[in-house]
Design an enzyme around this catalytic site. Structure first.
Site, PDB file in Angstrom:
ATOM      1  N   LYS A  42      -5.289  -4.059  51.798  1.00  0.00           N
ATOM      2  CA  LYS A  42      -5.458  -3.040  50.785  1.00  0.00           C
ATOM      3  C   LYS A  42      -4.573  -1.750  50.985  1.00  0.00           C
ATOM      4  O   LYS A  42      -4.635  -0.750  50.431  1.00  0.00           O
ATOM      5  CB  LYS A  42      -6.819  -2.519  50.748  1.00  0.00           C
ATOM      6  N   HIS A  97      -1.194 -10.246  57.315  1.00  0.00           N
ATOM      7  CA  HIS A  97      -2.126  -9.008  57.386  1.00  0.00           C
ATOM      8  C   HIS A  97      -2.311  -9.264  59.068  1.00  0.00           C
ATOM      9  O   HIS A  97      -3.121  -8.580  59.571  1.00  0.00           O
ATOM     10  CB  HIS A  97      -3.391  -9.234  56.825  1.00  0.00           C
ATOM     11  N   SER A 127     -10.395   1.056  48.747  1.00  0.00           N
ATOM     12  CA  SER A 127      -9.832  -0.146  48.201  1.00  0.00           C
ATOM     13  C   SER A 127     -10.853  -1.225  48.910  1.00  0.00           C
ATOM     14  O   SER A 127     -11.133  -1.945  48.025  1.00  0.00           O
ATOM     15  CB  SER A 127      -8.568  -0.064  48.193  1.00  0.00           C
ATOM     16  N   PHE A 218       1.697  -0.896  37.464  1.00  0.00           N
ATOM     17  CA  PHE A 218       0.356  -1.375  37.648  1.00  0.00           C
ATOM     18  C   PHE A 218      -0.231  -2.140  36.374  1.00  0.00           C
ATOM     19  O   PHE A 218      -0.652  -3.168  36.479  1.00  0.00           O
ATOM     20  CB  PHE A 218      -0.549  -0.105  37.776  1.00  0.00           C
TER      21      PHE A 218
HETATM   22  S1  PPS Z   1      -4.828  -7.212  49.836  1.00  0.00           S
HETATM   23  O1  PPS Z   1      -6.035  -7.945  49.207  1.00  0.00           O
HETATM   24  O2  PPS Z   1      -4.988  -6.776  51.231  1.00  0.00           O
HETATM   25  O3  PPS Z   1      -3.835  -8.149  49.738  1.00  0.00           O
HETATM   26  O4  PPS Z   1      -4.622  -5.895  48.685  1.00  0.00           O
HETATM   27  P1  PPS Z   1      -3.262  -5.252  48.642  1.00  0.00           P
HETATM   28  O5  PPS Z   1      -2.172  -5.769  47.601  1.00  0.00           O
HETATM   29  O6  PPS Z   1      -2.812  -4.862  49.871  1.00  0.00           O
HETATM   30  O7  PPS Z   1      -3.852  -3.959  48.028  1.00  0.00           O
HETATM   31  C1  PPS Z   1      -4.456  -3.735  46.744  1.00  0.00           C
HETATM   32  C2  PPS Z   1      -4.526  -2.498  46.258  1.00  0.00           C
HETATM   33  O8  PPS Z   1      -2.862  -2.250  45.754  1.00  0.00           O
HETATM   34  C3  PPS Z   1      -3.231  -1.660  44.380  1.00  0.00           C
HETATM   35  N1  PPS Z   1      -2.070  -1.987  43.489  1.00  0.00           N
HETATM   36  C4  PPS Z   1      -1.244  -1.276  42.934  1.00  0.00           C
HETATM   37  N2  PPS Z   1      -1.033   0.315  42.949  1.00  0.00           N
HETATM   38  C5  PPS Z   1      -0.211   0.709  42.187  1.00  0.00           C
HETATM   39  N3  PPS Z   1       0.826  -0.098  41.432  1.00  0.00           N
HETATM   40  C6  PPS Z   1       0.933  -1.340  41.492  1.00  0.00           C
HETATM   41  N4  PPS Z   1       1.650  -2.070  40.984  1.00  0.00           N
HETATM   42  C7  PPS Z   1      -0.271  -2.177  42.412  1.00  0.00           C
HETATM   43  N5  PPS Z   1      -0.392  -3.234  42.532  1.00  0.00           N
HETATM   44  C8  PPS Z   1      -1.524  -3.479  43.333  1.00  0.00           C
HETATM   45  C9  PPS Z   1      -4.441  -2.188  43.920  1.00  0.00           C
HETATM   46  O9  PPS Z   1      -4.804  -1.752  42.861  1.00  0.00           O
HETATM   47  C10 PPS Z   1      -5.455  -2.000  45.218  1.00  0.00           C
HETATM   48  O10 PPS Z   1      -5.635  -0.744  45.274  1.00  0.00           O
HETATM   49  P2  PPS Z   1      -7.021  -0.132  44.541  1.00  0.00           P
HETATM   50  O11 PPS Z   1      -7.130   1.329  45.214  1.00  0.00           O
HETATM   51  O12 PPS Z   1      -8.167  -0.787  44.856  1.00  0.00           O
HETATM   52  O13 PPS Z   1      -6.734   0.111  43.327  1.00  0.00           O
END
Ligand code: PPS
Length: 283
Positions: A42, A97, A127, A218
Site C-alpha cells: 500500500k 513486498h 489504505s 490516478f
Molecule cells: S499493493 O496492493 O500493496 O500493491 O498497493 P500499492 O500499489 O502499493 O498501493 C495502493 C495505493 O496507491 C494508490 N495509487 C495511486 N495514488 C496516486 N496516483 C496514482 N496514479 C496511483 N496509483 C495507485 C492507490 O489508490 C492506493 O492508495 P489509497 O490511499 O488506498 O487510495
C-alpha cells in the site's frame, strides 16, 4: 482466508506458500539488468510500476494498456509470480513486498536495480485498512482502532512497516538501491520521472515524459483495466466492498485518525525509528 508465519513474518495463503518463499530467498537468481520495485504493501507499488512500464517503453502506453500489471512485473514471492519471473527473458521488470531479510540472496552479488518506494505509514495504515476489507487474502481489519494496533505491532502480512523500511534503508549505501516516496511522486512528478529515467539510463524527451505523467495519473490508472485490479476475480477481491484505486491522495489519515490515535502513532513511530539517520518527511 488463513495466514502462515515464515521466519517470524505473516503471509497470506492466498497465492503464497512457504515453498515459494524459501525458493525465492535461496535459489532465485536476480540478473544484472533486472529492475525490481520493492515496497511495503500500500505504499504506491502499482503507481511506480505504471511509471516504470511507461518509461521503459519511451512513454508509449500500449504495454500498460494491454498487459495486466501482475504479468508486466510479477510479484516474485507469490506462487504464480515466481513461475512467471522464471520464464521471462531478461531484462525483467519484477515486484516484491518482501522485507530485506527474505529478499533473494543473489541480490547481494548482482547489479540488479531495486526501486524502493516508501509512503507515510499513517496513509499506508488507512489504505491497508480499506484494502483488507475487500481483499480476501487479508483478515477483516475490525475497527480502525483495532487495526491500528495490529498494524503497529506488525501483525499483518509482510510484517512491521517499521522493520521493513528500516531493513531496506540499511541498503542506502548500495549504488543499485534507489529510494522514492509516494509523497515525492505526488509533489514533484516530473522530477521523479526524470530521476527514474536517469537511474534506468532512459533518455526520454519532454513529450515522452508528458505521456508518462499523463498515463500514470490516478484517473488514467483508475480507467485502465490492466492496472485498476478490476480483473482480479471476485473470489479474491470483493469489488462491491472496495476499489483498489481508492483515493490516491496524501494525508487521508487526517480524515480517519482521532487526535489521540495520531499522538499514539507518533509515539510509536518515534520509538521505532529513533536510530534511523534518514530524514523522512511525509507531509
Ligand atoms: S499493493 O496492493 O500493496 O500493491 O498497493 P500499492 O500499489 O502499493 O498501493 C495502493 C495505493 O496507491 C494508490 N495509487 C495511486 N495514488 C496516486 N496516483 C496514482 N496514479 C496511483 N496509483 C495507485 C492507490 O489508490 C492506493 O492508495 P489509497 O490511499 O488506498 O487510495
Amino acid at each position: 482466508m488463513t495466514y502462515f508465519t515464515h521466519k517470524g513474518i505473516l503471509f497470506t495463503t492466498l497465492g503464497s506458500s512457504q515453498k515459494t518463499l524459501i525458493s525465492v530467498e535461496n535459489d532465485f537468481q536476480l540478473l544484472d539488468d533486472d529492475v525490481v520495485t520493492v515496497t511495503y504493501p500500500k505504499s504506491g507499488t502499482n503507481w511506480m510500476l505504471e511509471i516504470l512500464g511507461l518509461v521503459l517503453r519511451g512513454g508509449d502506453p500500449s504495454w500498460v494498456r494491454s498487459v495486466p500489471v501482475w504479468y508486466r512485473s510479477p510479484w516474485i514471492e507469490t506462487d504464480v509470480g515466481l513461475k512467471a519471473a522464471l520464464n521471462y527473458p531478461p531484462p525483467r521488470c519484477l515486484s516484491s513486498h518482501l522485507p530485506f531479510q527474505l529478499f533473494p540472496k543473489s541480490f547481494l552479488k548482482s547489479k540488479t536495480k531495486v526501486i524502493y518506494v516508501m509512503r507515510n505509514p499513517k496513509d499506508v495504515l488507512i489504505s491497508h485498512y480499506y484494502f483488507s476489507k475487500a481483499f480476501k487474502g487479508f483478515k477483516e481489519p475490525g475497527t480502525m482502532e483495532e487495526f491500528m494496533e495490529t498494524f503497529l505491532k506488525g501483525d499483518v502480512p509482510y510484517g512491521s512497516w517499521f522493520d521493513h523500511v528500516r531493513g531496506w534503508l540499511e541498503m542506502k549505501n548500495k549504488s543499485n538501491v534507489f529510494f522514492f516516496t509516494y509523497e515525492e511522486l505526488q509533489h514533484n512528478p516530473r522530477g521523479s520521472v526524470e530521476r527514474l529515467c536517469q537511474i534506468l539510463g532512459k533518455d526520454l524527451n519532454s513529450q515522452q515524459i508528458d505521456s508518462v505523467l499523463e498515463n500514470a495519473s490516478f484517473q488514467k490508472m483508475k480507467d485502465n483495466n490492466m492496472s485498476n485490479f478490476t480483473l482480479v476475480p471476485e473470489g479474491h477481491f470483493d469489488h462491491n466492498i472496495g476499489k483498489f484505486m481508492r483515493k490516491g491522495i496524501s494525508g487521508d489519515w487526517k480524515n480517519h485518525l482521532t487526535v489521540a490515535q495520531n499522538e499514539y502513532f507518533d509515539r510509536v513511530y518515534q520509538e521505532k525509528m529513533q536510530n534511523v539517520n534518514v530524514n523522512l518527511q511525509w507531509d
